[in-house]
Design a protein around this motif. Structure first.
Motif, PDB file in Angstrom:
ATOM      1  N   PHE A  74      54.261 -12.317  26.358  1.00 15.36           N
ATOM      2  CA  PHE A  74      55.110 -12.591  27.515  1.00 15.36           C
ATOM      3  C   PHE A  74      55.795 -13.952  27.384  1.00 15.36           C
ATOM      4  O   PHE A  74      56.954 -14.111  27.781  1.00 15.36           O
ATOM      5  N   MET A  75      55.101 -14.929  26.812  1.00 11.61           N
ATOM      6  CA  MET A  75      55.740 -16.233  26.589  1.00 11.61           C
ATOM      7  C   MET A  75      56.890 -16.095  25.595  1.00 11.61           C
ATOM      8  O   MET A  75      57.947 -16.720  25.769  1.00 11.61           O
ATOM      9  N   ASP A  76      56.701 -15.272  24.555  1.00 13.31           N
ATOM     10  CA  ASP A  76      57.810 -15.009  23.622  1.00 13.31           C
ATOM     11  C   ASP A  76      58.969 -14.314  24.349  1.00 13.31           C
ATOM     12  O   ASP A  76      60.145 -14.583  24.064  1.00 13.31           O
ATOM     13  N   HIS A  77      58.630 -13.427  25.290  1.00 12.86           N
ATOM     14  CA  HIS A  77      59.651 -12.751  26.093  1.00 12.86           C
ATOM     15  C   HIS A  77      60.430 -13.756  26.942  1.00 12.86           C
ATOM     16  O   HIS A  77      61.655 -13.656  27.064  1.00 12.86           O
ATOM     17  N   MET A  78      59.718 -14.743  27.531  1.00 10.01           N
ATOM     18  CA  MET A  78      60.401 -15.784  28.305  1.00 10.01           C
ATOM     19  C   MET A  78      61.322 -16.596  27.414  1.00 10.01           C
ATOM     20  O   MET A  78      62.429 -16.989  27.822  1.00 10.01           O
ATOM     21  N   LEU A  79      60.873 -16.861  26.177  1.00  8.73           N
ATOM     22  CA  LEU A  79      61.712 -17.610  25.237  1.00  8.73           C
ATOM     23  C   LEU A  79      62.977 -16.835  24.908  1.00  8.73           C
ATOM     24  O   LEU A  79      64.087 -17.393  24.902  1.00  8.73           O
ATOM     25  N   LYS A  80      62.832 -15.531  24.648  1.00  4.39           N
ATOM     26  CA  LYS A  80      63.998 -14.701  24.345  1.00  4.39           C
ATOM     27  C   LYS A  80      64.945 -14.616  25.541  1.00  4.39           C
ATOM     28  O   LYS A  80      66.164 -14.505  25.373  1.00  4.39           O
ATOM     29  N   GLY A  81      64.380 -14.669  26.737  1.00  2.00           N
ATOM     30  CA  GLY A  81      65.201 -14.633  27.937  1.00  2.00           C
ATOM     31  C   GLY A  81      65.757 -15.969  28.338  1.00  2.00           C
ATOM     32  O   GLY A  81      66.418 -16.094  29.373  1.00  2.00           O
ATOM     33  N   ALA A  82      65.477 -17.011  27.531  1.00  4.17           N
ATOM     34  CA  ALA A  82      65.996 -18.370  27.742  1.00  4.17           C
ATOM     35  C   ALA A  82      65.495 -19.002  29.028  1.00  4.17           C
ATOM     36  O   ALA A  82      66.137 -19.905  29.564  1.00  4.17           O
ATOM     37  N   GLY A 129      42.876 -18.168  38.926  1.00  4.71           N
ATOM     38  CA  GLY A 129      42.712 -19.615  39.030  1.00  4.71           C
ATOM     39  C   GLY A 129      42.990 -20.319  37.716  1.00  4.71           C
ATOM     40  O   GLY A 129      43.651 -21.375  37.688  1.00  4.71           O
ATOM     41  N   THR A 130      42.501 -19.745  36.616  1.00  2.00           N
ATOM     42  CA  THR A 130      42.739 -20.334  35.299  1.00  2.00           C
ATOM     43  C   THR A 130      44.226 -20.309  34.961  1.00  2.00           C
ATOM     44  O   THR A 130      44.771 -21.279  34.419  1.00  2.00           O
ATOM     45  N   MET A 131      44.904 -19.196  35.284  1.00  2.00           N
ATOM     46  CA  MET A 131      46.346 -19.108  35.035  1.00  2.00           C
ATOM     47  C   MET A 131      47.092 -20.180  35.844  1.00  2.00           C
ATOM     48  O   MET A 131      48.012 -20.838  35.337  1.00  2.00           O
ATOM     49  N   ASP A 132      46.689 -20.332  37.086  1.00  2.00           N
ATOM     50  CA  ASP A 132      47.312 -21.328  37.954  1.00  2.00           C
ATOM     51  C   ASP A 132      47.166 -22.722  37.359  1.00  2.00           C
ATOM     52  O   ASP A 132      48.135 -23.492  37.278  1.00  2.00           O
ATOM     53  N   GLU A 133      45.968 -23.053  36.925  1.00  2.00           N
ATOM     54  CA  GLU A 133      45.700 -24.387  36.377  1.00  2.00           C
ATOM     55  C   GLU A 133      46.445 -24.599  35.060  1.00  2.00           C
ATOM     56  O   GLU A 133      47.005 -25.677  34.812  1.00  2.00           O
ATOM     57  N   MET A 134      46.464 -23.578  34.222  1.00  3.89           N
ATOM     58  CA  MET A 134      47.157 -23.694  32.934  1.00  3.89           C
ATOM     59  C   MET A 134      48.652 -23.933  33.131  1.00  3.89           C
ATOM     60  O   MET A 134      49.234 -24.850  32.533  1.00  3.89           O
ATOM     61  N   PHE A 135      49.290 -23.108  33.970  1.00  2.12           N
ATOM     62  CA  PHE A 135      50.733 -23.238  34.145  1.00  2.12           C
ATOM     63  C   PHE A 135      51.109 -24.476  34.954  1.00  2.12           C
ATOM     64  O   PHE A 135      52.213 -25.007  34.788  1.00  2.12           O
TER      65      PHE A 135
END
Length: 281
Positions: free
Chosen positions: A219-227, A183-189
């Protein structure tokens, strides 16, 4: 001119499909599904097509949920919303961190808004009461009982998760994310997505409890590297365990940046059944 050959044409009715196995649903399974959906409005809403009259009833339940939230939260003043797990008790250090943060938010002049339940939500609301501030909750009706915590000046209880999430964002000028679950992940994103897509102003998002988040940061850094996200998307987040740093960030991004008047609260009209939040300042 002859029509071109369609190599991926679907089989005609009564040909290849006739050999596919057919699984029959038993009356008992139908009754079990209907019983499951009857327990909560959300289940019926999300269960696929319904009879037209039932869908109309569900639309009304959504509108009623929004109206309940609008009327209940309209006069609570500018809020900072605290998200986090319901599973930490008062002896946990994250509970104490959230309680300290709730008190700091109240001393800034904001109303502390949470999901209204136990754990981190209770801690933040409790901190607001410690500091003599306003404390509000937006609870959710669940199959298992989740009552509101005892540190609320006002609360509303929603039937629909998405309505509740909208309300927790609608009345907020900043978001504190504490350790939590799905739930917290859902609200944050949800908040991050609304800001990223310019549906919402760039209100501050502070994530606290640093030892809980290293994999998420990686994982957020991974998303950044993956553009899949941009560098400026990560700039939306302030990572800190310091209440003072969080307050300074809220002051800069939620107050100074937007010239927010924290005391701006609409006047209630008793003739319409409206009631200002007691203790509002």
């Amino acid at each position: 001119m002859p029509a071109p050959t369609l190599l991926d044409r679907e089989p005609e009715p009564g040909t290849a499909m006739t050999s596919a196995p057919v699984t029959h649903v038993t009356p008992a399974e139908v009754r079990a599904d209907e019983q499951f959906c009857s327990k909560l409005e959300d289940r019926a809403l999300l269960s696929g097509p319904n009879r037209r009259l039932r869908d109309l009833q569900l639309l009304w339940s959504v509108a009623k949920d929004f109206m309940t939230g609008f009327r209940g939260l309209h006069f609570v003043g500018p809020c900072i919303t605290v998200f986090g797990s319901a599973r930490f008790d008062e002896n946990h250090r994250y509970y104490q961190m959230a309680r300290d943060m709730g008190a700091a938010i109240a001393r800034m002049g904001f109303t502390v808004l949470t999901g209204g339940g136990p754990g981190i939500m209770e801690a933040a609301n409790r901190g607001a009461k410690d500091a003599g501030g306003r404390s509000v909750g937006c609870n959710i009706r669940l199959p298992f009982e989740q009552s509101h915590n005892p540190y609320l000046d006002r609360w509303v209880t929603m039937e629909h998760f998405f309505v509740r999430k909208t309300l927790l964002i609608k009345y907020s000028y900043g978001f504190i994310i504490m350790p939590g679950g799905f739930g917290t992940m859902d609200e944050m994103f949800e908040a991050l997505t609304l800001i990223q897509t310019k549906k919402l102003k760039s209100f501050p998002i502070v994530i606290m409890g640093s030892d809980f988040w290293p994999e998420m940061r990686h994982f957020m850094d991974h998303m950044l590297k993956g553009a899949t996200i941009s560098p400026e998307d990560l700039e939306l987040i302030k990572w800190t365990d310091s209440v003072d740093e969080a307050v300074a960030h809220l002051q800069e991004k939620a107050v100074t940046q937007f010239g927010l008047r924290r005391s701006r609260i609409p006047k209630s009209i008793p003739l319409l059944g409206e009631k200002a939040l007691e203790g509002a300042h």
